[in-house]
Scaffold this motif. Structure first.
Motif, PDB file in Angstrom:
ATOM      1  N   GLN A  73       0.828  -1.205   0.000  1.00 26.95           N
ATOM      2  CA  GLN A  73       0.000   0.000   0.000  1.00 26.95           C
ATOM      3  C   GLN A  73       0.862   1.254   0.000  1.00 26.95           C
ATOM      4  O   GLN A  73       1.884   1.322   0.687  1.00 26.95           O
ATOM      5  N   ASN A  74       0.428   2.244  -0.771  1.00 22.59           N
ATOM      6  CA  ASN A  74       1.084   3.550  -0.786  1.00 22.59           C
ATOM      7  C   ASN A  74       0.154   4.577  -0.152  1.00 22.59           C
ATOM      8  O   ASN A  74      -1.063   4.438  -0.203  1.00 22.59           O
ATOM      9  N   CYS A  75       0.745   5.591   0.437  1.00 22.76           N
ATOM     10  CA  CYS A  75      -0.002   6.700   1.031  1.00 22.76           C
ATOM     11  C   CYS A  75       0.458   7.982   0.351  1.00 22.76           C
ATOM     12  O   CYS A  75       1.408   7.972  -0.422  1.00 22.76           O
ATOM     13  N   ARG A  76      -0.202   9.080   0.661  1.00 22.81           N
ATOM     14  CA  ARG A  76       0.193  10.384   0.123  1.00 22.81           C
ATOM     15  C   ARG A  76       0.566  11.290   1.286  1.00 22.81           C
ATOM     16  O   ARG A  76      -0.125  11.311   2.300  1.00 22.81           O
ATOM     17  N   ASP A  77       1.668  12.001   1.116  1.00 29.73           N
ATOM     18  CA  ASP A  77       2.063  12.942   2.173  1.00 29.73           C
ATOM     19  C   ASP A  77       1.247  14.223   2.044  1.00 29.73           C
ATOM     20  O   ASP A  77       0.356  14.328   1.189  1.00 29.73           O
ATOM     21  N   ALA A  78       1.538  15.207   2.874  1.00 28.17           N
ATOM     22  CA  ALA A  78       0.763  16.452   2.909  1.00 28.17           C
ATOM     23  C   ALA A  78       0.799  17.195   1.577  1.00 28.17           C
ATOM     24  O   ALA A  78      -0.154  17.888   1.221  1.00 28.17           O
ATOM     25  N   ARG A 154       1.473  11.576  12.890  1.00 25.74           N
ATOM     26  CA  ARG A 154       2.538  10.579  12.761  1.00 25.74           C
ATOM     27  C   ARG A 154       2.188   9.530  11.700  1.00 25.74           C
ATOM     28  O   ARG A 154       1.032   9.158  11.529  1.00 25.74           O
ATOM     29  N   GLY A 155       3.221   9.009  11.044  1.00 20.35           N
ATOM     30  CA  GLY A 155       3.053   7.906  10.097  1.00 20.35           C
ATOM     31  C   GLY A 155       2.016   8.211   9.036  1.00 20.35           C
ATOM     32  O   GLY A 155       2.094   9.235   8.350  1.00 20.35           O
ATOM     33  N   ILE A 156       1.032   7.330   8.900  1.00 20.99           N
ATOM     34  CA  ILE A 156       0.013   7.488   7.863  1.00 20.99           C
ATOM     35  C   ILE A 156      -0.877   8.703   8.091  1.00 20.99           C
ATOM     36  O   ILE A 156      -1.513   9.190   7.156  1.00 20.99           O
ATOM     37  N   TRP A 157      -0.902   9.211   9.305  1.00 16.98           N
ATOM     38  CA  TRP A 157      -1.741  10.369   9.633  1.00 16.98           C
ATOM     39  C   TRP A 157      -1.098  11.686   9.194  1.00 16.98           C
ATOM     40  O   TRP A 157      -1.700  12.750   9.353  1.00 16.98           O
ATOM     41  N   ALA A 158       0.101  11.628   8.605  1.00 15.25           N
ATOM     42  CA  ALA A 158       0.769  12.836   8.128  1.00 15.25           C
ATOM     43  C   ALA A 158       0.189  13.301   6.791  1.00 15.25           C
ATOM     44  O   ALA A 158       0.495  14.396   6.342  1.00 15.25           O
ATOM     45  N   GLY A 159      -0.616  12.465   6.183  1.00 11.99           N
ATOM     46  CA  GLY A 159      -1.200  12.825   4.891  1.00 11.99           C
ATOM     47  C   GLY A 159      -2.502  12.078   4.688  1.00 11.99           C
ATOM     48  O   GLY A 159      -3.317  11.988   5.601  1.00 11.99           O
ATOM     49  N   ARG A 160      -2.674  11.505   3.501  1.00  8.50           N
ATOM     50  CA  ARG A 160      -3.894  10.756   3.185  1.00  8.50           C
ATOM     51  C   ARG A 160      -3.553   9.301   2.906  1.00  8.50           C
ATOM     52  O   ARG A 160      -2.478   9.001   2.370  1.00  8.50           O
ATOM     53  N   PHE A 161      -4.500   8.431   3.244  1.00  8.64           N
ATOM     54  CA  PHE A 161      -4.320   7.006   2.996  1.00  8.64           C
ATOM     55  C   PHE A 161      -5.688   6.358   2.908  1.00  8.64           C
ATOM     56  O   PHE A 161      -6.682   6.902   3.390  1.00  8.64           O
ATOM     57  N   ASP A 162      -5.724   5.191   2.281  1.00  3.22           N
ATOM     58  CA  ASP A 162      -6.936   4.378   2.268  1.00  3.22           C
ATOM     59  C   ASP A 162      -6.922   3.521   3.515  1.00  3.22           C
ATOM     60  O   ASP A 162      -5.866   2.980   3.887  1.00  3.22           O
ATOM     61  N   ASP A 163      -8.080   3.381   4.144  1.00  2.00           N
ATOM     62  CA  ASP A 163      -8.178   2.470   5.272  1.00  2.00           C
ATOM     63  C   ASP A 163      -7.685   1.102   4.787  1.00  2.00           C
ATOM     64  O   ASP A 163      -8.018   0.676   3.679  1.00  2.00           O
ATOM     65  N   PRO A 164      -6.863   0.405   5.586  1.00  2.00           N
ATOM     66  CA  PRO A 164      -6.317  -0.878   5.137  1.00  2.00           C
ATOM     67  C   PRO A 164      -7.381  -1.883   4.666  1.00  2.00           C
ATOM     68  O   PRO A 164      -7.183  -2.569   3.657  1.00  2.00           O
TER      69      PRO A 164
END
Length: 188
Positions: A73-78, A154-164
């Motif tokens: 999984q990839n996330c997006r930063d701010a 912190r971590g995934i909460w620094a930007g956007r992500f899909d719930d696992p």
């Protein structure tokens, strides 16, 4: 003075019924303990498979009470840039367990035949540390750690992500056939 039909006289009651009930409950507890022993402990040198799964010897162990981002999984930063948050979650878990013994209190199996457990390494609850560092969403038990991670970005909460769980569904990772699901119910 006579009692009316609506009043009831209360007399002394014998404690025999209460004692018999307590004895019956104690006997049931002893019998239940024989059929359902306490969860076994699993201990040893662990390595991270992904953000919420370990391998200790031949056992795959799934940490309960949380759901970490998936390995791919990839996330997006701010700023909107993509980054491999799933791999970062695994790296964080690997750092927590390296060069120390991990001890897990097991609690059954999941449908993928992984041992479900709460684990500790170097004196700390691994689930709480993962959630507090921002690598997983969590259930109520880790609610304070989750709130702290979100509040501090912190971590995934620094930007956007899909719930696992949503990410797994959209990537076909939650698809499982009936027989695998059924065998998982029986811990096979």
């Amino acid at each position: 003075m006579r009692g009316t039909p609506w009043t009831r006289r209360r007399g002394f009651r014998s404690p025999i019924g209460a004692v018999a009930t307590l004895v019956a409950i104690a006997l049931l507890a002893v019998v239940a303990a024989q059929f359902w022993p306490p969860p076994a402990a699993l201990s040893g040198q662990a390595r991270a498979v992904d953000g919420d799964t370990l391998r200790i010897g031949d056992s795959r162990v799934r940490l309960v009470g949380l759901d970490a981002v998936e390995l791919d999984q990839n996330c997006r930063d701010a700023s909107g840039a993509e980054w491999p948050c799933g791999r970062e979650a695994r790296s964080f878990l690997d750092r927590l367990i390296e060069k120390t013994t991990t001890t897990c209190a097991t609690d059954g199996h999941d449908r993928y035949r992984r041992v479900l457990a709460r684990c500790r390494a170097a004196g700390g609850d691994l689930g709480e540390q993962l959630v507090r560092a921002g690598w997983a969403v969590a259930e109520l038990e880790y609610g304070l750690a989750l709130a702290e991670a979100r509040l501090n970005g912190r971590g995934i909460w620094a930007g956007r992500f899909d719930d696992p769980a949503d990410w797994r569904r959209s990537h076909g990772a939650d698809d499982d056939d009936f027989w695998s699901w059924l065998m998982g119910l029986f811990g096979r």
